[in-house]
Design a protein around this motif. Structure first.
Motif, short mmCIF file in Angstrom:
data_model
loop_
_atom_site.label_atom_id
_atom_site.label_comp_id
_atom_site.label_asym_id
_atom_site.label_seq_id
_atom_site.Cartn_x
_atom_site.Cartn_y
_atom_site.Cartn_z
N ALA A 396 0.75 -1.21 -0.01
CA ALA A 396 -0.17 0.06 -0.06
C ALA A 396 0.97 1.13 0.04
CB ALA A 396 -0.89 0.00 1.26
N ALA A 436 -11.27 5.51 -5.72
CA ALA A 436 -10.80 3.95 -5.61
C ALA A 436 -9.65 3.84 -6.73
CB ALA A 436 -12.13 3.11 -5.77
N THR A 437 -10.22 4.27 -7.96
CA THR A 437 -9.29 4.22 -9.15
C THR A 437 -7.94 4.85 -8.71
OG1 THR A 437 -10.96 4.18 -10.68
CG2 THR A 437 -8.72 4.88 -11.44
N ARG A 439 -6.69 5.52 -5.84
CA ARG A 439 -6.00 5.07 -4.74
C ARG A 439 -5.29 3.90 -5.33
NH1 ARG A 439 -5.96 5.65 0.61
NH2 ARG A 439 -7.48 7.09 0.74
N THR A 440 -5.99 2.96 -5.97
CA THR A 440 -5.33 1.57 -6.72
C THR A 440 -4.36 2.15 -7.39
OG1 THR A 440 -7.56 0.90 -6.50
CG2 THR A 440 -5.79 -0.38 -7.88
N TRP A 441 -4.29 2.88 -8.14
CA TRP A 441 -3.19 3.26 -9.18
C TRP A 441 -1.90 3.69 -8.37
CZ3 TRP A 441 -1.42 8.60 -10.73
CH2 TRP A 441 -0.63 8.31 -12.00
N ALA A 443 -1.36 2.89 -5.12
CA ALA A 443 -0.83 1.72 -4.54
C ALA A 443 -0.05 0.70 -5.35
CB ALA A 443 -2.27 1.04 -3.83
N HIS A 444 -0.10 0.91 -6.63
CA HIS A 444 0.63 -0.22 -7.33
C HIS A 444 1.66 0.77 -8.00
CE1 HIS A 444 -2.76 -2.75 -6.86
NE2 HIS A 444 -2.11 -3.74 -7.07
N ALA A 451 -2.41 -1.82 -11.89
CA ALA A 451 -3.45 -1.03 -11.43
C ALA A 451 -4.78 -1.64 -11.98
CB ALA A 451 -3.11 0.24 -11.66
N ALA A 454 -5.77 -4.96 -10.82
CA ALA A 454 -6.61 -4.97 -9.41
C ALA A 454 -7.58 -4.39 -9.46
CB ALA A 454 -5.56 -4.08 -8.49
N LEU A 455 -7.99 -3.23 -10.68
CA LEU A 455 -9.41 -2.81 -10.80
C LEU A 455 -10.30 -3.72 -11.34
CD1 LEU A 455 -8.17 0.86 -11.65
CD2 LEU A 455 -9.41 0.26 -9.62
N ALA A 462 -8.43 1.36 -17.71
CA ALA A 462 -7.73 2.41 -16.72
C ALA A 462 -7.20 3.67 -17.16
CB ALA A 462 -6.96 1.21 -16.33
#
Length: 498
Positions: A396, A436-437, A439-441, A443-444, A451, A454-455, A462
């Motif tokens: 994370a 969310a998009t 944050r995921t990007w 986090a990766h 990313a 994960a999405l 993406a």
């Protein structure tokens, strides 16, 4: 073919094809070898060179050399050179006349070609000098930048707005001329050393419109080319040139999605201003090993050069090689040394963000250098050496933060900045799942492929989501310099406050 036809052909070739076409035709017309021999430079067949040297020593304008089955005809040109033709014996009756007729236009076209080469070298030298001025500005060396700029003209504008103009490479000259015309020659214009489609323009503040929704200069520039887009910074002093460049680059990302094809940097909180009071000591401590570093060999990069390398890479990823004029292996080696000195892992976005912030908070730091490669370059796909690959476990955003960074990010001023920076993601205009998009990007490590996995969407999907977030935040995400470092810090500060 008559002599008059030959003369017309010689002049036509000299005018349209230059010396190479003329010499090629002469060789074919005479059935032998024809060329320009330079005795001073040693250019030409050895036997012919001796003949030209002898002809020059005697001060004669023409000569004939006889060899084993061949005859060489020489006609003097300027600068110790000669037009030479090596022919089988006996030569054609019109050979000497044709070469004499060709010598004068050949001398003229050689002089014109040399002038063109000198002009090209002068243009390249000026372009490199202007690029050097930009480097000096971005590194805070204003006095030297002013001195070089005064020699080239015009003076560097103070205060100014920075324009980043993206257009087709073949139209940059036209855009430059149009900009000079519209600003009365007062704008400082330089071709971006990183992005080949970009021009960077420093415009005096009194020539740039104060209204964000009406910029006649930007509007006129985009009319030069249908593919032209323009991003404009806020008003800034020259010492703020790095931040102004980053602002203009973010505005450029917004301009690509607008019908008018130009945009001004949207007002918003600046991280460096919010963190200056609280973070100066932290940044100095983090960078102390880098600033104190002394290389073992004189030819190796010192601390300041390593700092400039890290700064360029954080802004432009692998394209920093174009900016720094170094090989990619040299870039990778320098980054490994920076990692060792600072105890960071630059494959992780958190450590990148910490270093980026520290560089901006210490003297000599900046938020962007000159600029940029093709417009399709994707920062999110151009990860650093050693970055995680698709399918690998990625921590994370908080996992690799530099020591004591969390303490800095808990400062109330940073918390307020983070909430303001991320506020648009929760507004009514935000697309569904924007937080969310993003944050995921992050986090990766801002890499699109993991990313997207994960999405649970495709990579193009993406990218499309992040493009919509770019327009919402008015910040560049997928092209460098990207706002990914500031967004990582904002998310981390918000997490700590929550």
């Amino acid at each position: 073919m008559s002599r008059s036809d030959d003369v017309l052909k010689v002049h036509r070739l000299a005018h349209t094809g230059g010396s190479a076409a003329l010499l090629e035709w002469l060789a074919a017309r005479l059935g032998g070898w024809a060329g320009v021999v330079d005795a001073a430079q040693g250019r030409g067949p050895e036997s012919v060179l001796r003949g030209v040297a002898e002809m020059n020593a005697r001060g004669v304008r023409s000569a004939v050399l006889y060899g084993a089955g061949t005859v060489t005809l020489l006609f003097a040109l300027e600068g110790g050179r000669a037009l030479a033709a090596v022919l089988d014996q006996p030569p054609a009756p019109q050979a000497a006349t044709l070469l004499a007729d060709a010598a004068v236009p050949l001398a003229l076209v050689l002089r014109a070609e040399e002038a063109a080469r000198r002009e090209a070298r002068a243009g390249l030298a000026e372009a490199r000098a202007r690029e050097a001025v930009l480097h000096l500005l971005m590194n805070g060396r204003l006095s030297t930048a002013h001195q070089v700029a005064e020699a080239l003209g015009p003076s560097l504008p103070e205060p100014m707005r920075m324009y980043v103009v993206e257009c087709r490479t073949g139209r940059r000259g036209e855009v430059t001329r149009r900009c000079e015309q519209l600003t009365g020659g007062r704008a400082w214009i330089v071709r971006c050393p990183v992005y080949v489609r970009h021009l960077i323009v420093l415009v005096p503040a009194d020539l740039a419109s104060a209204r964000a929704d009406h910029d006649p200069l930007a509007g006129a520039l985009v009319e030069v080319d249908p593919d032209c887009v323009v991003g404009v910074s806020g008003e800034a002093r020259l010492r703020e040139a790095p931040a102004a460049y980053t602002q203009a680059f973010h505005a450029l990302a917004v301009a690509r999605g607008r019908g008018e094809r130009h945009a001004r940097f949207g007002p918003g909180p600046e991280l460096a201003l919010a963190a200056q009071a609280a973070g100066a000591g932290w940044a100095g401590a983090l960078l102390a090993p880098l600033h104190a570093y002394e290389p073992r060999r004189p030819q190796d990069p010192g601390g300041q050069e390593l700092r400039a390398t890290a700064h360029a890479w954080l802004n432009f990823a692998s394209h920093a090689t174009r900016l720094l004029k170094i090989h990619r292996n040299t870039l990778a080696a320098r980054l490994r040394l920076v990692e060792t000195l600072l105890g960071l892992d630059l494959a992780r976005l958190g450590d990148q963000a910490a270093l980026s912030l520290a560089l901006r908070l210490t003297p000599g730091g900046g938020a962007g250098e000159d600029a940029p490669a093709d417009a399709a370059a994707r920062a999110g796909e151009d990860g650093p050496p050693g970055a995680a690959r698709p399918g690998e476990a990625v921590p994370a955003p908080a996992a690799r933060a530099a020591p004591d960074l969390d303490e800095l990010l808990r400062d109330p001023r940073l918390t307020a900045w983070a909430r303001a920076h991320l506020g648009p993601l929760s507004g009514s205009e935000a697309p569904a799942g924007a937080r969310a998009t993003l944050r995921t990007w992050l986090a990766h490590d801002a890499r699109l492929v993991p990313a997207a996995a994960a999405l649970g969407v495709s990579v193009p999907a993406a990218r499309k989501r992040l493009t919509r977030i770019e327009a919402l935040l008015e910040r560049s995400l997928l092209r460098s310099p990207s706002a990914r470092h500031d967004l990582w810090l904002a998310h981390r500060a918000e997490e700590l406050a929550g």
